[in-house]
Design a protein around this motif. Structure first.
Motif, PDB file in Angstrom:
ATOM      1  N   LYS A 170       0.470  -1.598   0.286  1.00 47.70           N
ATOM      2  CA  LYS A 170      -0.212   0.033  -0.195  1.00 47.70           C
ATOM      3  C   LYS A 170       0.796   1.344   0.104  1.00 47.70           C
ATOM      4  CE  LYS A 170      -3.894   2.191   2.430  1.00 47.70           C
ATOM      5  NZ  LYS A 170      -5.334   2.478   3.663  1.00 47.70           N
ATOM      6  N   LYS A 171       1.935   1.691   0.450  1.00 45.50           N
ATOM      7  CA  LYS A 171       2.405   2.983   0.378  1.00 45.50           C
ATOM      8  C   LYS A 171       3.373   2.480  -0.545  1.00 45.50           C
ATOM      9  CE  LYS A 171       1.967   4.110   5.231  1.00 45.50           C
ATOM     10  NZ  LYS A 171       1.707   5.314   5.737  1.00 45.50           N
ATOM     11  N   CYS A 172       3.727   1.630  -1.073  1.00 47.25           N
ATOM     12  CA  CYS A 172       4.429   1.400  -2.294  1.00 47.25           C
ATOM     13  C   CYS A 172       3.685   2.373  -3.362  1.00 47.25           C
ATOM     14  CB  CYS A 172       5.275  -0.144  -3.418  1.00 47.25           C
ATOM     15  SG  CYS A 172       6.327  -0.627  -1.957  1.00 47.25           S
ATOM     16  N   GLY A 173       2.425   1.995  -4.095  1.00 44.21           N
ATOM     17  CA  GLY A 173       1.172   2.502  -4.752  1.00 44.21           C
ATOM     18  C   GLY A 173       1.194   3.580  -3.807  1.00 44.21           C
ATOM     19  N   ILE A 174       1.026   4.224  -2.623  1.00 45.58           N
ATOM     20  CA  ILE A 174       0.760   5.344  -2.582  1.00 45.58           C
ATOM     21  C   ILE A 174       2.486   6.816  -2.756  1.00 45.58           C
ATOM     22  CG2 ILE A 174       1.224   7.554  -0.656  1.00 45.58           C
ATOM     23  CD1 ILE A 174      -0.890   5.683   0.712  1.00 45.58           C
ATOM     24  N   GLY A 175       3.768   5.919  -3.311  1.00 45.26           N
ATOM     25  CA  GLY A 175       4.760   6.562  -2.836  1.00 45.26           C
ATOM     26  C   GLY A 175       4.638   7.193  -4.585  1.00 45.26           C
ATOM     27  N   GLY A 176       4.552   5.382  -4.792  1.00 44.51           N
ATOM     28  CA  GLY A 176       3.953   5.415  -6.665  1.00 44.51           C
ATOM     29  C   GLY A 176       3.353   6.640  -7.295  1.00 44.51           C
ATOM     30  N   ALA A 177       1.933   7.173  -6.011  1.00 45.35           N
ATOM     31  CA  ALA A 177       0.903   8.284  -6.880  1.00 45.35           C
ATOM     32  C   ALA A 177       1.806   9.198  -6.690  1.00 45.35           C
ATOM     33  CB  ALA A 177      -0.444   7.716  -6.019  1.00 45.35           C
ATOM     34  N   VAL A 178       2.353   9.370  -5.884  1.00 47.71           N
ATOM     35  CA  VAL A 178       2.915  10.913  -5.359  1.00 47.71           C
ATOM     36  C   VAL A 178       3.819  11.113  -6.089  1.00 47.71           C
ATOM     37  CG1 VAL A 178       4.057  12.133  -3.632  1.00 47.71           C
ATOM     38  CG2 VAL A 178       2.069  10.949  -2.667  1.00 47.71           C
ATOM     39  N   GLY A 179       4.569  10.549  -6.574  1.00 49.63           N
ATOM     40  CA  GLY A 179       5.775  10.545  -7.242  1.00 49.63           C
ATOM     41  C   GLY A 179       5.637  11.076  -8.754  1.00 49.63           C
ATOM     42  N   LEU A 180       4.120   9.719  -9.520  1.00 47.69           N
ATOM     43  CA  LEU A 180       3.879  10.308 -11.081  1.00 47.69           C
ATOM     44  C   LEU A 180       3.599  12.155 -10.818  1.00 47.69           C
ATOM     45  CD1 LEU A 180       3.205   9.574 -13.240  1.00 47.69           C
ATOM     46  CD2 LEU A 180       1.229   8.443 -12.564  1.00 47.69           C
ATOM     47  N   GLY A 181       2.531  12.082  -9.840  1.00 45.22           N
ATOM     48  CA  GLY A 181       1.858  13.424  -9.690  1.00 45.22           C
ATOM     49  C   GLY A 181       2.471  14.782 -10.183  1.00 45.22           C
ATOM     50  N   LEU A 182       3.749  14.505  -9.311  1.00 44.41           N
ATOM     51  CA  LEU A 182       4.649  15.761  -9.232  1.00 44.41           C
ATOM     52  C   LEU A 182       5.207  15.740 -10.208  1.00 44.41           C
ATOM     53  CD1 LEU A 182       6.609  15.328  -5.834  1.00 44.41           C
ATOM     54  CD2 LEU A 182       4.975  16.593  -6.272  1.00 44.41           C
ATOM     55  N   ALA A 183       5.878  13.982 -10.926  1.00 40.56           N
ATOM     56  CA  ALA A 183       5.995  14.272 -12.614  1.00 40.56           C
ATOM     57  C   ALA A 183       5.113  15.175 -13.155  1.00 40.56           C
ATOM     58  CB  ALA A 183       6.639  13.234 -12.900  1.00 40.56           C
ATOM     59  N   SER A 184       3.902  14.482 -13.229  1.00 37.17           N
ATOM     60  CA  SER A 184       3.076  15.030 -14.051  1.00 37.17           C
ATOM     61  C   SER A 184       2.557  16.575 -14.324  1.00 37.17           C
ATOM     62  CB  SER A 184       1.383  14.718 -13.777  1.00 37.17           C
ATOM     63  OG  SER A 184       1.834  13.051 -13.368  1.00 37.17           O
ATOM     64  N   ILE A 185       3.123  16.898 -13.273  1.00 33.93           N
ATOM     65  CA  ILE A 185       2.711  19.029 -12.429  1.00 33.93           C
ATOM     66  C   ILE A 185       4.245  19.754 -13.310  1.00 33.93           C
ATOM     67  CG2 ILE A 185       2.657  20.871 -10.516  1.00 33.93           C
ATOM     68  CD1 ILE A 185       1.577  18.959  -9.760  1.00 33.93           C
ATOM     69  N   TYR A 186       5.008  18.569 -12.594  1.00 34.03           N
ATOM     70  CA  TYR A 186       6.800  19.620 -13.543  1.00 34.03           C
ATOM     71  C   TYR A 186       6.488  19.181 -15.182  1.00 34.03           C
ATOM     72  CZ  TYR A 186      11.665  19.462 -15.571  1.00 34.03           C
ATOM     73  OH  TYR A 186      12.601  19.497 -15.682  1.00 34.03           O
ATOM     74  N   CYS A 187       5.749  18.123 -15.492  1.00 33.79           N
ATOM     75  CA  CYS A 187       5.668  17.828 -17.349  1.00 33.79           C
ATOM     76  C   CYS A 187       4.997  18.957 -17.397  1.00 33.79           C
ATOM     77  CB  CYS A 187       5.225  16.401 -17.462  1.00 33.79           C
ATOM     78  SG  CYS A 187       6.424  15.399 -17.187  1.00 33.79           S
ATOM     79  N   LEU A 188       2.939  19.224 -17.207  1.00 38.19           N
ATOM     80  CA  LEU A 188       2.730  20.348 -17.764  1.00 38.19           C
ATOM     81  C   LEU A 188       3.392  21.348 -17.973  1.00 38.19           C
ATOM     82  CD1 LEU A 188      -0.764  18.637 -16.129  1.00 38.19           C
ATOM     83  CD2 LEU A 188       0.587  18.972 -18.625  1.00 38.19           C
ATOM     84  N   TRP A 189       4.003  21.733 -16.987  1.00 42.47           N
ATOM     85  CA  TRP A 189       4.669  23.014 -16.919  1.00 42.47           C
ATOM     86  C   TRP A 189       5.979  23.470 -17.286  1.00 42.47           C
ATOM     87  CZ3 TRP A 189       4.132  27.425 -14.651  1.00 42.47           C
ATOM     88  CH2 TRP A 189       4.565  29.024 -14.200  1.00 42.47           C
ATOM     89  N   THR A 190       6.425  22.798 -17.983  1.00 44.04           N
ATOM     90  CA  THR A 190       7.299  22.928 -18.656  1.00 44.04           C
ATOM     91  C   THR A 190       7.226  22.796 -20.259  1.00 44.04           C
ATOM     92  OG1 THR A 190       8.208  20.819 -18.672  1.00 44.04           O
ATOM     93  CG2 THR A 190       9.358  21.839 -17.320  1.00 44.04           C
ATOM     94  N   ALA A 191       5.658  21.589 -20.730  1.00 45.95           N
ATOM     95  CA  ALA A 191       5.999  21.571 -21.754  1.00 45.95           C
ATOM     96  C   ALA A 191       4.114  23.116 -22.071  1.00 45.95           C
ATOM     97  CB  ALA A 191       5.053  20.350 -21.653  1.00 45.95           C
ATOM     98  N   ARG A 192       4.601  24.098 -21.053  1.00 46.49           N
ATOM     99  CA  ARG A 192       3.066  24.777 -21.153  1.00 46.49           C
ATOM    100  C   ARG A 192       3.378  24.917 -22.862  1.00 46.49           C
ATOM    101  NH1 ARG A 192       6.602  27.233 -17.685  1.00 46.49           N
ATOM    102  NH2 ARG A 192       7.054  29.309 -18.165  1.00 46.49           N
ATOM    103  N   ASP A 193       4.245  25.849 -23.135  1.00 46.96           N
ATOM    104  CA  ASP A 193       4.416  26.467 -24.604  1.00 46.96           C
ATOM    105  C   ASP A 193       3.562  25.178 -26.107  1.00 46.96           C
ATOM    106  OD1 ASP A 193       5.208  29.150 -23.631  1.00 46.96           O
ATOM    107  OD2 ASP A 193       7.078  27.937 -23.054  1.00 46.96           O
ATOM    108  N   ARG A 194       4.318  24.435 -25.404  1.00 47.24           N
ATOM    109  CA  ARG A 194       3.883  23.688 -26.608  1.00 47.24           C
ATOM    110  C   ARG A 194       1.987  22.926 -26.789  1.00 47.24           C
ATOM    111  NH1 ARG A 194       7.686  18.419 -25.776  1.00 47.24           N
ATOM    112  NH2 ARG A 194       7.434  19.052 -24.086  1.00 47.24           N
ATOM    113  N   LEU A 195       1.681  22.805 -25.031  1.00 48.22           N
ATOM    114  CA  LEU A 195       0.098  22.935 -25.361  1.00 48.22           C
ATOM    115  C   LEU A 195      -0.692  23.591 -26.034  1.00 48.22           C
ATOM    116  CD1 LEU A 195      -0.058  21.607 -21.935  1.00 48.22           C
ATOM    117  CD2 LEU A 195      -0.026  20.307 -23.654  1.00 48.22           C
TER     118      LEU A 195
END
Length: 208
Positions: A170-195
Protein backbone atom coordinates in the motif's frame (compact mmCIF):
# COMPACT_ATOMS: atom_id res chain seq x y z
CA UNK A 1 61.95 69.79 -67.46
CA UNK A 2 60.30 71.34 -64.45
CA UNK A 3 56.93 71.46 -66.21
CA UNK A 4 57.24 67.79 -67.08
CA UNK A 5 58.00 66.79 -63.47
CA UNK A 6 55.17 68.93 -62.13
CA UNK A 7 52.65 67.34 -64.50
CA UNK A 8 53.81 63.87 -63.48
CA UNK A 9 53.48 64.87 -59.84
CA UNK A 10 49.93 66.09 -60.43
CA UNK A 11 49.09 62.84 -62.17
CA UNK A 12 50.14 60.57 -59.27
CA UNK A 13 49.42 62.89 -56.35
CA UNK A 14 46.49 65.04 -57.26
CA UNK A 15 45.19 67.55 -54.74
CA UNK A 16 41.92 66.87 -52.90
CA UNK A 17 39.42 69.37 -51.65
CA UNK A 18 36.46 69.26 -49.27
CA UNK A 19 34.31 70.38 -52.18
CA UNK A 20 35.07 67.18 -54.05
CA UNK A 21 31.86 65.08 -54.01
CA UNK A 22 33.91 61.92 -53.81
CA UNK A 23 35.21 62.98 -50.42
CA UNK A 24 31.77 63.38 -48.84
CA UNK A 25 31.50 59.77 -47.69
CA UNK A 26 29.05 59.45 -44.79
CA UNK A 27 30.33 57.96 -41.57
CA UNK A 28 26.94 56.32 -40.92
CA UNK A 29 24.64 54.61 -43.40
CA UNK A 30 21.70 56.60 -42.05
CA UNK A 31 21.21 58.87 -39.14
CA UNK A 32 21.46 57.10 -35.75
CA UNK A 33 22.36 53.79 -37.38
CA UNK A 34 25.44 51.59 -37.32
CA UNK A 35 28.70 53.16 -38.55
CA UNK A 36 30.20 52.11 -41.84
CA UNK A 37 33.02 49.61 -41.63
CA UNK A 38 36.40 51.35 -42.04
CA UNK A 39 37.98 48.15 -43.37
CA UNK A 40 35.39 46.56 -45.65
CA UNK A 41 33.39 48.18 -48.39
CA UNK A 42 29.91 47.30 -47.12
CA UNK A 43 27.37 48.63 -44.67
CA UNK A 44 27.10 46.48 -41.49
CA UNK A 45 23.45 47.45 -41.11
CA UNK A 46 22.58 44.96 -43.85
CA UNK A 47 24.06 42.04 -41.93
CA UNK A 48 21.36 39.83 -40.36
CA UNK A 49 21.14 40.07 -36.62
CA UNK A 50 21.31 36.47 -35.42
CA UNK A 51 21.92 34.73 -32.14
CA UNK A 52 25.37 33.25 -31.49
CA UNK A 53 25.76 29.74 -32.82
CA UNK A 54 27.83 27.03 -31.20
CA UNK A 55 29.66 24.15 -32.82
CA UNK A 56 28.78 20.76 -31.38
CA UNK A 57 30.70 17.53 -31.95
CA UNK A 58 29.15 15.11 -34.41
CA UNK A 59 26.38 13.13 -32.75
CA UNK A 60 26.43 15.24 -29.58
CA UNK A 61 23.24 16.55 -28.03
CA UNK A 62 22.51 20.29 -28.01
CA UNK A 63 21.58 20.16 -24.35
CA UNK A 64 22.90 18.45 -21.27
CA UNK A 65 21.67 14.92 -20.69
CA UNK A 66 20.34 13.40 -17.52
CA UNK A 67 23.75 12.16 -16.44
CA UNK A 68 25.19 15.68 -16.53
CA UNK A 69 22.13 17.13 -14.78
CA UNK A 70 22.20 14.43 -12.07
CA UNK A 71 25.07 16.05 -10.18
CA UNK A 72 23.40 19.44 -9.93
CA UNK A 73 20.04 17.88 -9.04
CA UNK A 74 21.54 15.87 -6.19
CA UNK A 75 23.47 18.86 -4.85
CA UNK A 76 20.48 21.20 -5.01
CA UNK A 77 18.27 18.60 -3.33
CA UNK A 78 20.71 18.18 -0.44
CA UNK A 79 21.07 21.93 0.07
CA UNK A 80 17.32 22.50 -0.14
CA UNK A 81 16.72 19.68 2.35
CA UNK A 82 19.28 21.13 4.75
CA UNK A 83 17.68 24.58 4.53
CA UNK A 84 14.11 23.35 4.98
CA UNK A 85 15.07 20.91 7.73
CA UNK A 86 17.13 23.56 9.50
CA UNK A 87 14.20 25.96 9.56
CA UNK A 88 11.92 23.24 10.87
CA UNK A 89 14.49 22.23 13.48
CA UNK A 90 14.82 25.82 14.65
CA UNK A 91 11.06 26.13 15.05
CA UNK A 92 10.78 22.85 16.95
CA UNK A 93 13.80 23.72 19.09
CA UNK A 94 12.36 27.08 20.08
CA UNK A 95 9.03 25.50 20.97
CA UNK A 96 10.54 22.63 22.95
CA UNK A 97 13.02 24.78 24.88
CA UNK A 98 10.31 27.28 25.71
CA UNK A 99 8.05 24.54 27.06
CA UNK A 100 10.94 23.03 29.01
CA UNK A 101 11.98 26.38 30.45
CA UNK A 102 15.58 26.20 29.18
CA UNK A 103 17.59 29.41 29.12
CA UNK A 104 21.11 30.57 28.38
CA UNK A 105 23.74 28.16 27.10
CA UNK A 106 21.52 25.14 27.61
CA UNK A 107 18.84 26.54 25.32
CA UNK A 108 21.38 27.57 22.71
CA UNK A 109 22.89 24.09 22.70
CA UNK A 110 19.47 22.48 22.33
CA UNK A 111 18.62 24.79 19.43
CA UNK A 112 21.86 23.93 17.61
CA UNK A 113 21.30 20.22 18.12
CA UNK A 114 17.72 20.45 16.85
CA UNK A 115 18.72 22.43 13.75
CA UNK A 116 21.61 20.09 12.88
CA UNK A 117 19.65 16.91 13.50
CA UNK A 118 16.54 17.81 11.51
CA UNK A 119 18.52 19.58 8.78
CA UNK A 120 20.81 16.62 8.16
CA UNK A 121 17.90 14.16 8.21
CA UNK A 122 15.91 16.13 5.63
CA UNK A 123 19.02 16.65 3.48
CA UNK A 124 19.73 12.90 3.48
CA UNK A 125 16.13 12.11 2.56
CA UNK A 126 15.99 14.49 -0.39
CA UNK A 127 19.50 13.47 -1.45
CA UNK A 128 18.53 9.80 -1.57
CA UNK A 129 15.40 10.63 -3.56
CA UNK A 130 17.47 12.68 -6.02
CA UNK A 131 19.98 9.84 -6.44
CA UNK A 132 17.18 7.35 -7.12
CA UNK A 133 15.41 9.63 -9.56
CA UNK A 134 18.61 10.49 -11.42
CA UNK A 135 19.63 6.85 -11.61
CA UNK A 136 16.29 5.74 -13.04
CA UNK A 137 16.32 8.67 -15.45
CA UNK A 138 19.80 7.85 -16.76
CA UNK A 139 18.97 4.15 -17.18
CA UNK A 140 15.73 4.92 -19.03
CA UNK A 141 17.46 7.46 -21.24
CA UNK A 142 20.20 5.01 -22.19
CA UNK A 143 17.77 2.13 -22.64
CA UNK A 144 15.23 3.99 -24.78
CA UNK A 145 17.76 6.12 -26.62
CA UNK A 146 15.75 9.29 -26.04
CA UNK A 147 15.09 11.78 -23.27
CA UNK A 148 11.50 12.95 -23.01
CA UNK A 149 8.62 13.39 -20.59
CA UNK A 150 7.96 9.64 -20.50
CA UNK A 151 11.35 9.10 -18.86
CA UNK A 152 10.54 11.76 -16.28
CA UNK A 153 7.19 10.20 -15.38
CA UNK A 154 8.58 6.67 -15.23
CA UNK A 155 11.63 7.70 -13.19
CA UNK A 156 9.55 9.63 -10.64
CA UNK A 157 7.05 6.78 -10.27
CA UNK A 158 9.81 4.20 -9.84
CA UNK A 159 11.52 6.43 -7.27
CA UNK A 160 8.38 6.67 -5.16
CA UNK A 161 7.80 2.92 -5.33
CA UNK A 162 11.40 2.05 -4.43
CA UNK A 163 11.60 4.56 -1.59
CA UNK A 164 8.54 3.04 0.08
CA UNK A 165 9.32 -0.56 -0.89
CA UNK A 166 10.05 -1.58 2.72
CA UNK A 167 6.73 -0.23 4.04
CA UNK A 168 4.36 -2.61 2.27
CA UNK A 169 2.44 -2.75 -0.99
CA UNK A 170 0.00 0.00 0.00
CA UNK A 171 2.79 2.43 0.87
CA UNK A 172 4.54 1.55 -2.39
CA UNK A 173 1.43 2.47 -4.33
CA UNK A 174 1.08 5.74 -2.46
CA UNK A 175 4.74 6.60 -3.04
CA UNK A 176 4.46 5.81 -6.75
CA UNK A 177 1.30 7.92 -7.05
CA UNK A 178 2.97 10.87 -5.32
CA UNK A 179 5.97 10.60 -7.63
CA UNK A 180 3.76 10.35 -10.69
CA UNK A 181 1.71 13.35 -9.60
CA UNK A 182 4.72 15.56 -8.97
CA UNK A 183 6.30 14.53 -12.28
CA UNK A 184 3.05 15.23 -14.13
CA UNK A 185 2.87 18.74 -12.68
CA UNK A 186 6.49 19.35 -13.69
CA UNK A 187 5.95 18.06 -17.22
CA UNK A 188 2.83 20.17 -17.69
CA UNK A 189 4.67 23.25 -16.46
CA UNK A 190 7.68 22.78 -18.74
CA UNK A 191 5.52 21.92 -21.77
CA UNK A 192 3.00 24.75 -21.36
CA UNK A 193 4.21 26.55 -24.50
CA UNK A 194 3.78 23.44 -26.64
CA UNK A 195 0.34 22.84 -25.17
CA UNK A 196 -0.71 26.38 -26.02
CA UNK A 197 0.57 25.97 -29.59
CA UNK A 198 -1.26 22.65 -29.90
CA UNK A 199 -4.51 24.18 -28.67
CA UNK A 200 -4.19 27.13 -31.04
CA UNK A 201 -3.54 24.79 -33.96
CA UNK A 202 -6.68 22.73 -33.40
CA UNK A 203 -8.81 25.54 -32.00
CA UNK A 204 -8.02 28.81 -33.84
CA UNK A 205 -10.76 30.68 -31.97
CA UNK A 206 -8.94 30.12 -28.67
CA UNK A 207 -6.86 33.09 -27.53
CA UNK A 208 -4.33 33.30 -24.83
Amino acid sequence: MESHSSSASDTYASSYSNRDPGMNVPVHSQQNLAPLSPYLNFDPVYLPQSQPEFIFPEGASRQRGRFELAFSQIGVSCMAGAAVGGIGGLYNGLRNTTLAGHTGKLRRTQLINSVMKQGSATANTLGVLAVMYSGFGVLLSWGRGSDDELNTLAAATATGVLYKSTAGVKKCGIGGAVGLGLASIYCLWTARDRLQGFQQEYNPAWKR
